[in-house]
Design a protein around this motif. Structure first.
Motif, mmCIF file in Angstrom:
data_model
loop_
_atom_site.group_PDB
_atom_site.id
_atom_site.type_symbol
_atom_site.label_atom_id
_atom_site.label_comp_id
_atom_site.label_asym_id
_atom_site.label_seq_id
_atom_site.Cartn_x
_atom_site.Cartn_y
_atom_site.Cartn_z
ATOM 1 N N THR B 45 0.742 -1.190 0.017
ATOM 2 C CA THR B 45 0.148 -0.013 -0.027
ATOM 3 C C THR B 45 0.821 1.318 0.020
ATOM 4 N N LEU B 46 1.904 1.328 0.855
ATOM 5 C CA LEU B 46 2.868 2.401 0.826
ATOM 6 C C LEU B 46 3.416 2.536 -0.454
ATOM 7 N N VAL B 47 4.090 1.356 -0.838
ATOM 8 C CA VAL B 47 4.736 1.618 -2.364
ATOM 9 C C VAL B 47 3.727 1.952 -3.195
ATOM 10 N N ASN B 48 2.568 1.656 -3.348
ATOM 11 C CA ASN B 48 1.710 2.187 -4.471
ATOM 12 C C ASN B 48 1.162 3.700 -4.121
ATOM 13 N N ALA B 49 0.968 4.021 -3.038
ATOM 14 C CA ALA B 49 0.703 5.278 -2.627
ATOM 15 C C ALA B 49 1.921 6.451 -3.146
ATOM 16 N N TRP B 53 0.177 4.671 -7.764
ATOM 17 C CA TRP B 53 -0.768 3.534 -8.313
ATOM 18 C C TRP B 53 -1.980 3.576 -7.364
ATOM 19 N N SER B 54 -3.209 3.340 -8.257
ATOM 20 C CA SER B 54 -4.275 3.188 -7.287
ATOM 21 C C SER B 54 -5.056 1.880 -7.636
ATOM 22 N N ARG B 55 -4.857 0.836 -6.762
ATOM 23 C CA ARG B 55 -5.554 -0.300 -6.820
ATOM 24 C C ARG B 55 -7.040 -0.088 -6.257
ATOM 25 N N GLY B 56 -7.945 -0.386 -6.927
ATOM 26 C CA GLY B 56 -9.375 -0.105 -6.465
ATOM 27 C C GLY B 56 -9.436 1.708 -6.232
ATOM 28 N N ARG B 57 -10.166 1.923 -5.437
ATOM 29 C CA ARG B 57 -10.408 3.435 -5.367
ATOM 30 C C ARG B 57 -9.957 3.919 -3.774
ATOM 31 N N PRO B 58 -8.510 4.094 -3.752
ATOM 32 C CA PRO B 58 -8.286 4.485 -2.250
ATOM 33 C C PRO B 58 -8.316 5.856 -1.987
ATOM 34 N N ALA B 59 -8.477 6.261 -0.764
ATOM 35 C CA ALA B 59 -8.414 7.688 -0.455
ATOM 36 C C ALA B 59 -7.181 8.062 0.105
#
Lengths: 343, 246, 381
Positions: B45-49, B53-59
């Motif tokens: 999650t940290l790496v993606n943020a 990257w947005s897997r799904g629709r994160p806030a």
């Protein structure tokens, strides 16, 4: 992949061979007897092959099945027909208008489908084709269901003289030139930055993004450049047939585009041309009658998609690989130790 | 001096479920920072943020800066273009293409100010193994060779910062250390690297700083020498034997 | 691929080489849909041409030469039709009889015209075919929309003397074109009544109850219906028309009452009025000797009486053959000019009179269905 991606300079020998083949290809109609059937069949093959290359670019490099390319095909036909009949302009003008309008239409359709993938993409492009068909069919200003007749011979002023393409014999050099131009364009595209990034997106979208590729821009650009290819084929087709009607949206052309591309294999430069040639020759010279032709075409398409999704070249490749593997495992090869790997 | 990569108060939640909670960390020039934690701790999650990257629709809230410039609003491809290069976990090479073709896909940006530029020769010097595999398709490479190829390709894009997401996944222990040591040699020449790892033992051998992530929070962090003997690290990941040997 | 191509062309060349040297036969080409949905119709036209051709051969041929038929399938697809036209040109046919679908005809016309092949359109009805832009020597046997509209307008205005007329119109070029032509004919006839309602539907529709309810409410004296959907939409329209209990006569556009309508809608068809240009057993055709012999030969060959399609095919061949005989020429222009604006004797339509634009002047039979189940009707007027 038959060709490797990085740019390889054309060797002299290769250039000579290619030039010789092009020369021979130009005289194919004479080699086949020079009859009007030879000319019209080969002109039609060249024309339909160009039509197919538009779809090929999208299918091979985006991995998307566009069912909307009949729209661009029809744009070419309608622009040539309406402008030459009602405005009396020459072929260069109608060709430029064809390119302009098809690029505009593709930009619009590309933006609409920007977020769609695979099934949804196909569906939306198909919907676009259906809607455009309905408009063409019912709008009297573009000929309505009867279409437009009386398209004059293709006139291409070349400064000191004007080339007139009226008969099949006169249209052949134009169709041939258009085909060459298309092949050159597609070959360049394959080696271009856009071609390689499109391939990256197609093969692994996430990885492409991690390398800084803007997927949406690439998809839009590829879709937009594919449109004028198919549209210019429609442009020439209007002059060949001298009649343009809503039948340009018919499944006949759509099935031809998809089958010709899939038959030989994707991402093969001459694939769509060979596919088109096989289909047209079967239909025109080895025809078994309309119903049987459709049965055979459907069967071949299904068989290729089910058994050899990579097309006939994929089948050849597969056989070659198997043969290679066999000879290889018989010899030395192929156990790596971890040591070896770390050196 | 500003950090090459810094994130502050980074919070990510999916439909109200907080996956990452106020994480701040920074990677300075010539630094290799390790981020460790168990499965599901929030590493990906940290790496993606950070990479956008947005897997799904994160806030996502909080900020990410690259060489001092805020890149929080940029899309993933734009962050890559700015030199934030992520070597993703798994599927990180084009399997249908040869090694040469994989490397040939990348073009360095025109403006290389502030970036760490590598040539293809540099890549082959770093990973001589790849030289022997130049004409092999990506799909036929071993796990270690794939990681080398993926790292090499990221280097060609002239990174400001390199993020490695679990480069050790699926590799034999010997290979992991070899790979990490080669990357460490780049860091010593100035390249900032954020290493996200499950293999704490290997990470400890190469990184300057280590952060421990648990349930979306950084629960411990500090210089490697300190963290080596941190009770939480020792208990959970190393065991006594490892401490002795280290 | 080159081998396939070579074999293919060799086959074509072999086929086009003169079969016997002394008196080479005259070649008649046909292009109709022989496969797909329109296949049976196209086969019927082709059979008509073939039978008329055999009758001429039995009577000693044309200009002392035998006639041979080269039949092609356009698959109802303009692109295919163009290929077939090119094939006929390569085989050097002396006349091409073609056309079930208008778009296919429109696509083939310029190809045949440029190659100098005489082109007779048997069935396709689009007005553009005779506009002369792509074939200045066009000839058509089937009736035109204009004539069709005139006969219907005349029947409604003068025979029924309707005061209030409603239209139930298929919403496309065919339906809307027919309606506007009928309305134009009303004007020409100084029609005293008025059009009280126009209801439209799409070709694929099968539920017409809303439109029919509106029509019933308008209480017209006649309802003029266009519909090309003879295997689903039209029978449904007729059945729902009866269910809605509309008393006004159902006046169908020319040529829509095909066998499938009778088969599906049966006795609901009773009382439907329409018109057409050929019935093998109704006057005037029943007494024309060429028709009598054609019907007998057709029945012998195919076991059924010829329908309009077969008659149009046969008439196309007969008109051409009589013109060739009269001019002793096979030249496209000479033969076409002997047909256009002239009258040709001795066809199964009797004396066939052509307008200067190449359109055959049709003779209509207005009829009323009396026994829908058995497709029996009586001629009016």
């Amino acid at each position: 992949m038959t060709d490797s991606l990085p740019h390889r300079p054309l060797s002299m020998l290769r250039a000579v061979v290619v030039a010789a083949l092009i020369g021979v290809a130009f005289f194919l109609p004479q080699l086949f007897g020079g009859s009007s059937v030879a000319y019209s069949t080969l002109t039609t093959i060249a024309l339909f092959a160009v039509m197919c290359y538009g779809v090929d670019v999208v299918l091979s490099y985006l991995g998307e099945v566009s069912l909307g390319h009949t729209v661009f095909w029809a744009i070419g036909g309608y622009v040539a027909a309406l402008m030459s009949v009602h405005l009396g302009v020459n072929g260069w003008v109608t060709a430029l208008a064809t390119i302009g309008l098809s690029v505009a239409a593709a930009t619009f359709l590309g933006l609409v489908t920007l977020r769609t993938r695979e099934f949804v993409f196909s569906l939306v492009t198909y919907a676009a084709a259906v809607v455009t068909h309905e408009i063409a069919f019912n709008w009297d200003a573009v000929g309505g269901s009867d279409g437009t007749v009386g398209i004059p011979a293709l006139k291409l002023p070349l400064g000191f003289f004007t080339y007139v393409g009226g008969t099949q014999e006169e249209l052949w050099p134009i169709a041939f030139a258009l085909l060459l131009l298309t092949l050159f364009f597609v070959a360049r595209f394959r080696r271009s930055r856009l071609g390689t990034t499109a391939l990256m997106v197609h093969m692994n979208p996430a990885l492409a993004t991690s390398l800084g590729v803007d997927q949406r821009r690439v998809r839009l650009a590829v879709f937009v450049i594919s449109a004028p290819i198919t549209a210019l084929a429609g442009w020439l087709y209007a002059y060949q047939r001298a009649y343009v009607g809503p039948d340009m949206f018919e499944a006949y052309f759509l099935v031809m585009m998809l089958t010709a591309v899939v038959l030989v294999g994707r991402r093969i430069l001459l694939g769509p041309l060979l596919g088109t040639a096989v289909l047209i020759i079967q239909q025109n010279l080895l025809s078994l009658g309309g119903d049987w032709n459709k049965v055979i075409l459907g069967f071949v398409l299904a068989a290729v998609l089910i058994f050899w999704p990579a097309g006939l070249m994929g089948l050849v490749d597969h056989m070659r690989q198997r043969w290679l593997r066999k000879t290889r495992t018989n010899g030395r090869e192929n156990k790596r130790s971890y040591m070896e790997e770390v050196q | 001096m500003t950090a090459a990569l810094a994130c502050s108060h980074l919070t990510v939640s999916y439909d109200g479920n907080v996956a990452l909670n106020g994480v701040s960390l920074s990677v300075g020039s010539g630094q290799m920072i390790g981020l460790v934690g168990a499965n599901g701790a929030g590493k990906s999650t940290l790496v993606n943020a950070v990479a956008g990257w947005s897997r799904g629709r994160p806030a996502v809230s909080g900020s990410v800066t690259l060489d001092g410039a805020d890149i929080s609003a940029l899309a993933a491809h734009a962050r890559a273009q700015h030199g934030l290069l992520l070597v993703p976990e798994g599927k990180n090479i084009f399997a249908e293409l040869t090694v040469d073709e994989n490397l040939g896909l990348v073009r360095a940006p025109r403006d290389v100010a502030g970036r760490h530029v590598f040539s293809i020769a540099d890549v082959f010097n770093l990973f001589p193994r790849l030289t022997e595999r130049r004409t092999y398709k990506g799909g036929s490479l071993s796990g270690g060779e794939r990681q080398m190829l993926a790292v090499g390709r990221a280097l060609l894009a002239a990174p400001r910062v390199l993020i490695l997401d679990e480069p050790s996944a699926g590799l034999a222990p010997r290979l992991i250390l070899d790979l990490l040591e080669r990357i460490r040699s780049l860091v010593d020449r100035g390249l900032p690297v954020l290493l996200v790892e499950q293999n704490v033992k290997a990470a400890l051998k190469v990184v300057d700083h280590l952060y421990l992530l648990e349930r979306g929070r950084i629960i411990a962090g500090g210089p490697t020498t300190v963290m080596k003997s941190d009770a939480r690290i020792v208990e959970a990941y190393l065991g006594t034997l490892a401490v002795d040997r280290a | 691929m080159i081998n396939i191509l070579a074999v293919g062309f060799a086959a074509v060349l072999a086929a086009s080489a003169p079969a016997f040297a002394q008196r080479a036969p005259i070649k008649v080409g046909t292009i109709f849909p022989l496969s797909g949905g329109a296949g049976p119709d196209g086969q019927s036209v082709t059979n008509g041409v073939k039978l008329a051709l055999e009758q001429i051969n039995e009577a000693g041929g044309l200009l002392g030469r035998k006639l041979v038929l080269i039949s092609k399938d356009d698959e109802s697809t303009p692109a295919v039709g163009v290929s077939r036209a090119n094939e006929l040109i390569a085989e050097k046919v002396d006349v091409a009889i073609e056309g079930w679908n208008s778009p296919v005809t429109l696509a083939m016309q310029p190809i045949l015209a440029r190659a100098g092949v005489l082109d007779i359109t048997a069935v396709s009805k689009a007005d553009l075919i005779l506009a002369g832009q792509s074939n200045p020597l066009a000839i058509r046997i089937n009736s035109s929309n204009g004539f069709d509209a005139a006969v219907i307008a005349k029947y409604v205005a003068e025979t029924l003397k309707a005061k209030k007329v409603a239209f139930l119109t298929q919403n496309d070029a065919y339906g809307n074109g027919f309606q506007s032509t009928v309305e134009a004919e009303f004007k020409k006839l100084n029609f005293a009544g008025e059009v009280v309602l126009t209801e439209k539907f799409a070709f694929r529709d099968t539920d017409f109850r809303v439109q029919l309810t509106n029509i019933k409410a308008a209480n017209p004296d006649a309802v003029i219906v266009t519909s090309a959907s003879n295997s689903s939409g039209l029978p449904a329209t007729i059945e729902q028309y009866r269910q809605a209990d509309i008393k006004a006569p159902f006046v169908g556009a020319v040529g829509i009452m095909l066998p499938t309508v009778f088969k599906i809608a049966g006795d609901a068809n009773n009382g439907v009025v329409s018109a057409d240009i050929y019935f093998w057993n109704l006057p005037p055709f029943a007494t024309i000797p060429e028709n009598v012999s054609f019907v007998a030969a057709y029945k012998k060959a195919h076991g059924v009486e010829p329908d309009k399609s077969a008659a149009l095919g046969a008439a196309a061949l007969q008109v051409w053959a009589r013109a060739v005989e009269a001019t002793r020429s096979l030249d496209r222009k000479t033969v076409a000019e002997a047909i256009r604006g002239k009258s040709i004797k001795g066809t199964l339509f009797g004396d066939a009179t052509f307008l200067p634009n190449g359109q055959l002047q049709p003779r209509y039979v207005v009829f009323k269905v009396v026994d829908g189940k058995n497709a029996k009707f009586e001629a009016l007027q």
